[in-house]
Write a protein that holds these residues in place. Structure first.
Motif, PDB file in Angstrom:
ATOM      1  N   GLY A 277       5.418  -6.384  10.534  1.00  0.00           N
ATOM      2  CA  GLY A 277       6.727  -6.676  10.720  1.00  0.00           C
ATOM      3  C   GLY A 277       6.902  -6.688  12.340  1.00  0.00           C
ATOM      4  O   GLY A 277       7.540  -7.429  13.006  1.00  0.00           O
ATOM      5  N   LEU A 278       6.819  -5.399  12.756  1.00  0.00           N
ATOM      6  CA  LEU A 278       7.044  -5.006  14.101  1.00  0.00           C
ATOM      7  C   LEU A 278       6.366  -5.543  15.191  1.00  0.00           C
ATOM      8  O   LEU A 278       6.922  -6.311  16.038  1.00  0.00           O
ATOM      9  CB  LEU A 278       6.873  -3.618  14.395  1.00  0.00           C
ATOM     10  N   ALA A 279       5.019  -6.003  14.686  1.00  0.00           N
ATOM     11  CA  ALA A 279       4.048  -6.708  15.679  1.00  0.00           C
ATOM     12  C   ALA A 279       4.555  -8.442  15.630  1.00  0.00           C
ATOM     13  O   ALA A 279       4.613  -8.918  16.703  1.00  0.00           O
ATOM     14  CB  ALA A 279       2.799  -6.716  15.202  1.00  0.00           C
ATOM     15  N   ARG A 280       5.014  -8.854  14.605  1.00  0.00           N
ATOM     16  CA  ARG A 280       5.411 -10.008  14.333  1.00  0.00           C
ATOM     17  C   ARG A 280       6.643 -10.519  15.406  1.00  0.00           C
ATOM     18  O   ARG A 280       6.830 -11.243  16.036  1.00  0.00           O
ATOM     19  CB  ARG A 280       5.951 -10.551  13.003  1.00  0.00           C
ATOM     20  N   GLU A 281       7.622  -9.397  15.159  1.00  0.00           N
ATOM     21  CA  GLU A 281       8.927  -9.506  15.972  1.00  0.00           C
ATOM     22  C   GLU A 281       8.650  -9.768  17.593  1.00  0.00           C
ATOM     23  O   GLU A 281       9.233 -10.374  18.206  1.00  0.00           O
ATOM     24  CB  GLU A 281       9.805  -8.051  15.675  1.00  0.00           C
ATOM     25  N   ARG A 282       7.687  -8.525  17.832  1.00  0.00           N
ATOM     26  CA  ARG A 282       7.066  -8.523  19.403  1.00  0.00           C
ATOM     27  C   ARG A 282       6.598  -9.912  19.779  1.00  0.00           C
ATOM     28  O   ARG A 282       6.987 -10.336  20.691  1.00  0.00           O
ATOM     29  CB  ARG A 282       6.041  -7.710  19.422  1.00  0.00           C
ATOM     30  N   ASP A 283       5.734 -10.468  18.795  1.00  0.00           N
ATOM     31  CA  ASP A 283       5.062 -11.585  19.277  1.00  0.00           C
ATOM     32  C   ASP A 283       5.894 -13.040  19.372  1.00  0.00           C
ATOM     33  O   ASP A 283       5.852 -13.857  20.043  1.00  0.00           O
ATOM     34  CB  ASP A 283       4.088 -12.057  18.123  1.00  0.00           C
ATOM     35  N   ARG A 284       7.156 -12.823  18.498  1.00  0.00           N
ATOM     36  CA  ARG A 284       8.047 -13.963  18.548  1.00  0.00           C
ATOM     37  C   ARG A 284       8.738 -14.119  19.793  1.00  0.00           C
ATOM     38  O   ARG A 284       8.945 -15.140  20.609  1.00  0.00           O
ATOM     39  CB  ARG A 284       8.923 -13.798  17.346  1.00  0.00           C
ATOM     40  N   ALA A 285       9.078 -12.775  20.374  1.00  0.00           N
ATOM     41  CA  ALA A 285       9.632 -12.303  21.668  1.00  0.00           C
ATOM     42  C   ALA A 285       8.891 -13.240  22.653  1.00  0.00           C
ATOM     43  O   ALA A 285       9.129 -13.730  23.806  1.00  0.00           O
ATOM     44  CB  ALA A 285      10.106 -10.988  21.770  1.00  0.00           C
ATOM     45  N   VAL A 286       7.559 -12.816  22.852  1.00  0.00           N
ATOM     46  CA  VAL A 286       6.572 -13.085  23.642  1.00  0.00           C
ATOM     47  C   VAL A 286       6.487 -14.769  23.815  1.00  0.00           C
ATOM     48  O   VAL A 286       6.480 -15.216  24.827  1.00  0.00           O
ATOM     49  CB  VAL A 286       5.082 -12.535  23.511  1.00  0.00           C
ATOM     50  N   ARG A 287       6.420 -15.171  22.779  1.00  0.00           N
ATOM     51  CA  ARG A 287       6.153 -16.557  22.502  1.00  0.00           C
ATOM     52  C   ARG A 287       7.345 -17.497  23.177  1.00  0.00           C
ATOM     53  O   ARG A 287       7.271 -18.210  23.778  1.00  0.00           O
ATOM     54  CB  ARG A 287       5.955 -17.058  21.109  1.00  0.00           C
ATOM     55  N   ALA A 288       8.528 -17.047  22.871  1.00  0.00           N
ATOM     56  CA  ALA A 288       9.647 -17.602  23.207  1.00  0.00           C
ATOM     57  C   ALA A 288       9.809 -17.462  24.894  1.00  0.00           C
ATOM     58  O   ALA A 288      10.085 -18.386  25.449  1.00  0.00           O
ATOM     59  CB  ALA A 288      11.022 -16.992  22.687  1.00  0.00           C
ATOM     60  N   ALA A 289       9.390 -16.334  25.475  1.00  0.00           N
ATOM     61  CA  ALA A 289       9.527 -16.048  26.644  1.00  0.00           C
ATOM     62  C   ALA A 289       8.312 -16.869  27.319  1.00  0.00           C
ATOM     63  O   ALA A 289       8.816 -17.468  28.545  1.00  0.00           O
ATOM     64  CB  ALA A 289       9.172 -14.584  27.054  1.00  0.00           C
ATOM     65  N   LEU A 290       7.171 -17.146  26.916  1.00  0.00           N
ATOM     66  CA  LEU A 290       6.239 -18.076  27.263  1.00  0.00           C
ATOM     67  C   LEU A 290       6.804 -19.473  27.610  1.00  0.00           C
ATOM     68  O   LEU A 290       6.633 -20.087  28.550  1.00  0.00           O
ATOM     69  CB  LEU A 290       4.827 -17.627  26.682  1.00  0.00           C
TER      70      LEU A 290
END
Ligand code: FAD
Length: 467
Positions: free
Chosen positions: A99-112
């Protein structure tokens, strides 16, 4: 250029995301982010393994005139910065299902995406991604045996090829920070070697002999009957397809049904890892909540002294204490003993599985959220496909059965080094005088197993609304 963002896949071969990033005309800038939110949940032994794996991977890249950029900071800030610096159009990574990793990845995807940079994630960590092995109804299996049958019969991919040197960008990174620079003390346990070369050597050794005796030997902690590949699988210094292919070759070389069955049994354990990844992917809240609902709250006890005795390996139950001390010394514990110490914490000490999970998270070199939560919830009768609440392990019987000569116990509990095996296994029945005579420095049992067993069953029955 493309960025390939390494996370729990610290290898160049059998890395599907890296192969995907390299399969274009663009060269690849490899990076790893030391993210404070990830480090917050880490521990000295695991970070020591991580740093070793990073150095190992860096030397692979450096041998090819490239480098792995190891950068500190929030991934959602750092990854777009790297992308901007190298004029990158696409960032690729492998999925992490917690869950934690998925949250982080969503934030990275949005920033990119805000910067107009494409983000692409690839399934790599397991053979069959969450959602690909399902029952007729529901998103995932809750019973392992059904999952296993489908997993076993599904075609497996071949290992992905490593990228060619000229697919890689000629970059050069800053030195990797040390353990101390990251704010960690030296680990109490000796970290296992997690490099890809060490993992491959272990796979080759295991698949050339011990795999054929896995069925007979895997439950005996004094024997080297298991692969001890969990720390390498945790950091991904060996790929799941490469490992599976080695087991298939071992199956082809197997002589007789017994040997083949043993290889199958090992593959079945690999499937447990994937089963728990599926369960966690669809139930991220189970890191802190029971998977199976009880009608009422389970009335776990609060007992800091008992918890401290369990953590220190001072419960007076020899097999439990040996396991807890192996964990301290090696950052690893044998699976059979993990089951016993987890059952002991929850069914004998009547303490919440989350306290045990938290200790394992802080001390295991191979801590993997999905497997750790899965193992704890199984042992405490709160999980999917869990041990039924009324079946309570008897630690003395288990010790006698799985460590009959008390070899494992003596190795980790030096106070019992000279005690006869029978006395060790009957420790709870000896008089105080006998205990004092045989091993004066080893404690008497801190609880009575028979009484606690009944209390545990009553506690679960109340939670079920039957009390
Ligand atoms: P082997 O027997 O050689 O098995 C090969 C691989 O199969 C393991 O490395 C692991 O990736 C997988 N595997 C084997 N058994 C299991 C299992 N029961 N569940 C999931 N995967 C399995 N495993 C972890 O990798 N990380 C953990 O944090 C973890 N915590 C656990 C906590 C508890 C309370 C329990 C009961 C089990 C836990 N396990 C965990 C599962 C298991 O104990 C370890 O995977 C195993 O002991 C690792 O040793 P090995 O590599 O020699 O295993």
């Amino acid at each position: 250029m493309n960025v390939f963002w390494h996370r729990r896949d610290l290898r160049a071969t059998d890395n599907r995301g890296l192969a995907r990033a390299a399969a274009t005309d663009e060269s690849v800038v490899p990076c790893f982010v030391l993210d404070p939110t990830v480090l917050e949940h880490a521990s000295p032994v695991r970070v020591a393994c991580l740093l070793e794996a990073l150095e190992d991977l860096r030397s692979w890249y450096r041998d090819r005139e490239s480098d792995l950029l190891v950068v500190r900071g929030e991934a959602s800030a750092v990854v777009p910065e790297i992308a901007a610096e190298y004029d990158v159009t696409r960032v690729v990574w492998n999925e992490d299902y917690s869950g934690l990793a998925r949250e982080r990845d969503r934030a990275v995807r949005a920033a990119l995406e805000e910067e107009g940079i494409a983000a692409e994630s690839v399934h790599d960590a397991i053979h069959h991604e969450p959602g690909s092995i399902t029952p007729n109804q529901g998103e995932h299996y809750s019973v392992f045996s059904y999952f296993w049958t489908k997993w076993r019969d599904r075609d497996k991919r071949d290992p992905a090829a490593e990228p060619a040197a000229d697919d890689l960008a000629a970059v050069s990174g800053e030195p990797t920070p040390t353990l101390a620079a990251l704010g960690f003390n030296e680990p109490a346990a000796t970290p296992p070697t997690v490099t890809t070369a060490a993992a491959r050597e272990r796979v080759a050794d295991f698949c050339s002999g011990p795999i054929y005796d896995y069925v007979e030997r895997r439950d005996f902690p004094a024997e080297s009957g298991t692969s001890r590949l969990s720390p390498q699988l945790k950091w991904g210094t060996i790929g799941p397809r490469e490992l599976y292919a080695a087991t298939e070759r071992a199956a082809e070389r197997a002589e007789g049904d017994g040997n083949r069955e043993s290889v199958r049994e090992f593959q079945r354990q690999l499937a447990w890892r994937e089963f728990y990844a599926h369960v966690l992917a669809f139930n991220p809240e189970t890191v802190t909540e029971n998977f199976s609902g009880y009608e009422h709250e389970i009335e776990w006890r609060e007992d800091p002294d008992a918890l401290a005795a369990w953590q220190a390996g001072e419960t007076g139950y020899p097999i439990v204490d040996a396991g807890m001390r192996q964990l301290r010394r090696e950052g690893w514990m044998h699976n059979r003993v993990r089951m016993l110490v987890a059952a002991f914490l929850t069914k004998d000490l009547l303490l919440d599985w989350r306290a045990g999970y938290d200790w394992f998270r802080r001390t295991l070199a191979d801590h993997d959220t999905a497997n750790d939560v899965g193992g704890w919830q199984w042992a405490s009768s709160t999980g999917t496909d869990a041990q039924p609440y009324f079946r309570v392990f008897n630690p003395m019987k288990q010790g006698r059965e799985y460590d009959p000569d008390a070899e494992y116990i003596r190795e980790y509990v030096p106070e019992l080094a000279d005690a006869p095996a029978d006395d060790i296994h009957d420790w709870h029945e000896l008089s105080d005088d006998d205990r004092e005579r045989i091993a004066p420095d080893y404690p008497a049992p801190i609880v009575d197993h028979g009484t606690r067993r009944e209390q545990a069953i009553a506690m679960f029955e109340r939670a079920r609304g039957e009390g």
